[in-house]
Design a protein around this motif. Structure first.
Motif, PDB file in Angstrom:
ATOM      1  N   UNK A 188       0.838  -1.204   0.000  1.00 48.11           N
ATOM      2  CA  UNK A 188       0.000   0.000   0.000  1.00 48.11           C
ATOM      3  C   UNK A 188       0.874   1.255   0.000  1.00 48.11           C
ATOM      4  N   UNK A 189       1.971   1.206   0.732  1.00 52.38           N
ATOM      5  CA  UNK A 189       2.892   2.337   0.780  1.00 52.38           C
ATOM      6  C   UNK A 189       3.539   2.527  -0.581  1.00 52.38           C
ATOM      7  N   UNK A 190       3.938   1.424  -1.210  1.00 56.37           N
ATOM      8  CA  UNK A 190       4.540   1.497  -2.535  1.00 56.37           C
ATOM      9  C   UNK A 190       3.568   2.133  -3.529  1.00 56.37           C
ATOM     10  N   UNK A 191       2.281   1.797  -3.417  1.00 60.04           N
ATOM     11  CA  UNK A 191       1.267   2.389  -4.287  1.00 60.04           C
ATOM     12  C   UNK A 191       1.149   3.887  -4.087  1.00 60.04           C
ATOM     13  N   UNK A 192       1.205   4.340  -2.840  1.00 65.01           N
ATOM     14  CA  UNK A 192       1.126   5.782  -2.564  1.00 65.01           C
ATOM     15  C   UNK A 192       2.330   6.515  -3.140  1.00 65.01           C
ATOM     16  N   UNK A 193       3.506   5.914  -2.981  1.00 64.41           N
ATOM     17  CA  UNK A 193       4.721   6.546  -3.495  1.00 64.41           C
ATOM     18  C   UNK A 193       4.694   6.593  -5.019  1.00 64.41           C
ATOM     19  N   UNK A 194       4.221   5.504  -5.639  1.00 67.21           N
ATOM     20  CA  UNK A 194       4.111   5.491  -7.101  1.00 67.21           C
ATOM     21  C   UNK A 194       3.099   6.530  -7.584  1.00 67.21           C
TER      22      UNK A 194
END
Length: 125
Positions: A47-53
């Motif tokens: 989920x964090x990776x999605x926000x950063x992307x």
């Protein structure tokens, strides 16, 4: 304008970034990994990776260092130390009285010499 802070960085909402995206961006600027951010927020690293992307897409960059640099360049984030320096400089500029400033010894000698020449010139006229 809402301000979000994380560690030694602060950010302001803008450029279409959501508060949670900005929070993740600040964590990346602090050098935290997806796992560390996920533990802090109680989410999965995916989920964090999605926000950063999502942040990367909105700012038009595709690598983390470039993301931080672009956010810094656009004024979305800044190190807290810059804010502290701005406050200190602004405070001293307001309090500075040119009559109370400390002069170096060489400046005092020059001022004394100039004053002595003025007195001598006034006496000879």
């Amino acid at each position: 304008m809402q301000i979000v802070s994380n560690g030694s960085w602060k950010g302001t909402l803008g450029m279409g970034l959501a508060e949670r995206e900005l929070s993740c961006l600040l964590a990346v600027a602090c050098g935290q990994t997806d796992k560390e951010i996920a533990q802090r927020d109680g989410l999965s690293p995916r989920a964090i990776k999605g926000r950063i992307e999502s942040c990367m897409h909105k700012l038009g960059v595709y690598k983390r260092p470039a993301l931080v640099a672009e956010a810094f360049k656009r004024g979305l984030i800044s190190p807290m130390i810059l804010t502290l320096c701005a406050i200190i400089v602004g405070h001293t500029a307001l309090d500075e009285n040119p009559l109370n400033r400390t002069r170096r010894p060489s400046e005092r000698r020059i001022e004394t010499r100039v004053a002595a020449h003025r007195i001598e010139a006034a006496q000879t006229v």
